[in-house]
Design a protein around this motif. Structure first.
Motif, mmCIF file in Angstrom:
data_model
loop_
_atom_site.group_PDB
_atom_site.id
_atom_site.type_symbol
_atom_site.label_atom_id
_atom_site.label_comp_id
_atom_site.label_asym_id
_atom_site.label_seq_id
_atom_site.Cartn_x
_atom_site.Cartn_y
_atom_site.Cartn_z
ATOM 1 N N GLU A 156 -21.497 -10.607 -33.962
ATOM 2 C CA GLU A 156 -22.715 -10.630 -33.155
ATOM 3 C C GLU A 156 -22.741 -11.847 -32.232
ATOM 4 O O GLU A 156 -22.391 -12.960 -32.634
ATOM 5 C CB GLU A 156 -23.939 -10.664 -34.072
ATOM 6 C CG GLU A 156 -25.262 -10.577 -33.340
ATOM 7 C CD GLU A 156 -26.448 -10.576 -34.284
ATOM 8 O OE1 GLU A 156 -27.586 -10.587 -33.777
ATOM 9 O OE2 GLU A 156 -26.235 -10.572 -35.516
ATOM 10 N N GLY A 157 -23.140 -11.616 -30.986
ATOM 11 C CA GLY A 157 -23.293 -12.711 -30.035
ATOM 12 C C GLY A 157 -21.996 -13.217 -29.441
ATOM 13 O O GLY A 157 -21.996 -14.238 -28.746
ATOM 14 N N GLU A 211 -15.686 -7.679 -30.493
ATOM 15 C CA GLU A 211 -17.046 -7.623 -29.951
ATOM 16 C C GLU A 211 -17.936 -6.641 -30.711
ATOM 17 O O GLU A 211 -19.172 -6.752 -30.668
ATOM 18 C CB GLU A 211 -17.008 -7.260 -28.459
ATOM 19 C CG GLU A 211 -16.686 -5.807 -28.129
ATOM 20 C CD GLU A 211 -15.208 -5.446 -28.225
ATOM 21 O OE1 GLU A 211 -14.863 -4.284 -27.933
ATOM 22 O OE2 GLU A 211 -14.398 -6.333 -28.593
ATOM 23 N N GLN A 212 -17.327 -5.691 -31.413
ATOM 24 C CA GLN A 212 -18.108 -4.716 -32.181
ATOM 25 C C GLN A 212 -18.453 -5.220 -33.585
ATOM 26 O O GLN A 212 -19.233 -4.589 -34.294
ATOM 27 C CB GLN A 212 -17.341 -3.395 -32.284
ATOM 28 C CG GLN A 212 -17.103 -2.707 -30.954
ATOM 29 C CD GLN A 212 -16.295 -1.425 -31.093
ATOM 30 O OE1 GLN A 212 -16.165 -0.866 -32.192
ATOM 31 N NE2 GLN A 212 -15.734 -0.951 -29.985
#
Length: 215
Positions: free
Chosen positions: A18-19, A14-15
């Motif tokens: 993107e999205g 998640e880091q």
């Protein structure tokens, strides 16, 4: 049955992507993958090249290769566990056998794409409770046969069929077919009537309404 490789890692996708949502079904140039975020790690469903044997696909080096296609990590991924996952599509003939009543995966199994199995099992339970209440209030045990009559056709048409469509879309590799699928989804999203129809079907609300019409 179709087999994929499940690999779990604490790497924080998640880091880096993107999205990314907590449940993501993704196309990549070389294939397909799905990411499911759990409290402490990500579970990755990896679709491997059919020219490989499963023994080759489950090799640590090949799992590293596929994970790096998701995100090119300069360091090796730390794999918590890896195992095969077989995608089945089956349904029993009768959801009731005497005093035994089948619900969820005990009655029907399907591709996990879209969460149709879990949500369908919840719908089974709601339907069954309604019939059990009737028994508790004095109705004949034959009322339990209505559970199969109401749920089985709905599972076949609204759950197994939709789950298989989700799986086929997920595993699509042809660029033109992918583009056509995305364009169709854009049309649905931009048209209120089509969007409402799509949501009623994908949420299985239509299935509940259909079941309610079966005596």
């Amino acid at each position: 049955p179709e087999t994929t490789v499940l690999a779990s890692t604490e790497f924080p996708f998640e880091q880096h992507i993107e999205g990314l949502s907590n449940v993501s079904y993704c196309w990549s140039p070389n294939g397909n993958f799905a990411l499911l975020r759990l409290p402490d790690f990500w579970r990755c469903s990896l679709y491997y090249d059919p020219s490989l044997t499963f023994e080759q696909a489950i090799e640590p080096d090949h799992i590293q290769l596929q994970l790096n296609e998701i995100f090119d990590n300069p360091d090796p991924y730390e794999i918590i566990d890896s195992r095969p996952y077989q995608v089945h599509q089956r349904i029993v003939d009768d959801f009731r056998v005497g005093r035994v009543l089948l619900v969820g995966d005990a009655a029907h199994v399907c591709s996990p794409s879209g969460g149709m199995g879990l949500n369908g099992g919840i719908h089974d339970a709601f339907n069954l409770v309604e019939n059990l209440v009737g028994i508790w209030q004095g109705a004949d045990l034959a009322l339990l046969d209505r559970y199969t009559r109401q749920r089985r056709p709905v599972v076949q048409s609204a759950i197994l069929q939709q789950a298989d469509q989700n799986r086929q879309r997920m595993t699509q590799k042809d660029p033109e077919a992918r583009a056509s699928s995305l364009q169709r989804m854009r049309e649905i999203a931009s048209t209120p009537e089509l969007a409402r129809e799509y949501l009623l079907k994908s949420s299985m609300i239509y299935g509940l309404r259909r079941a309610a019409t079966i005596a």
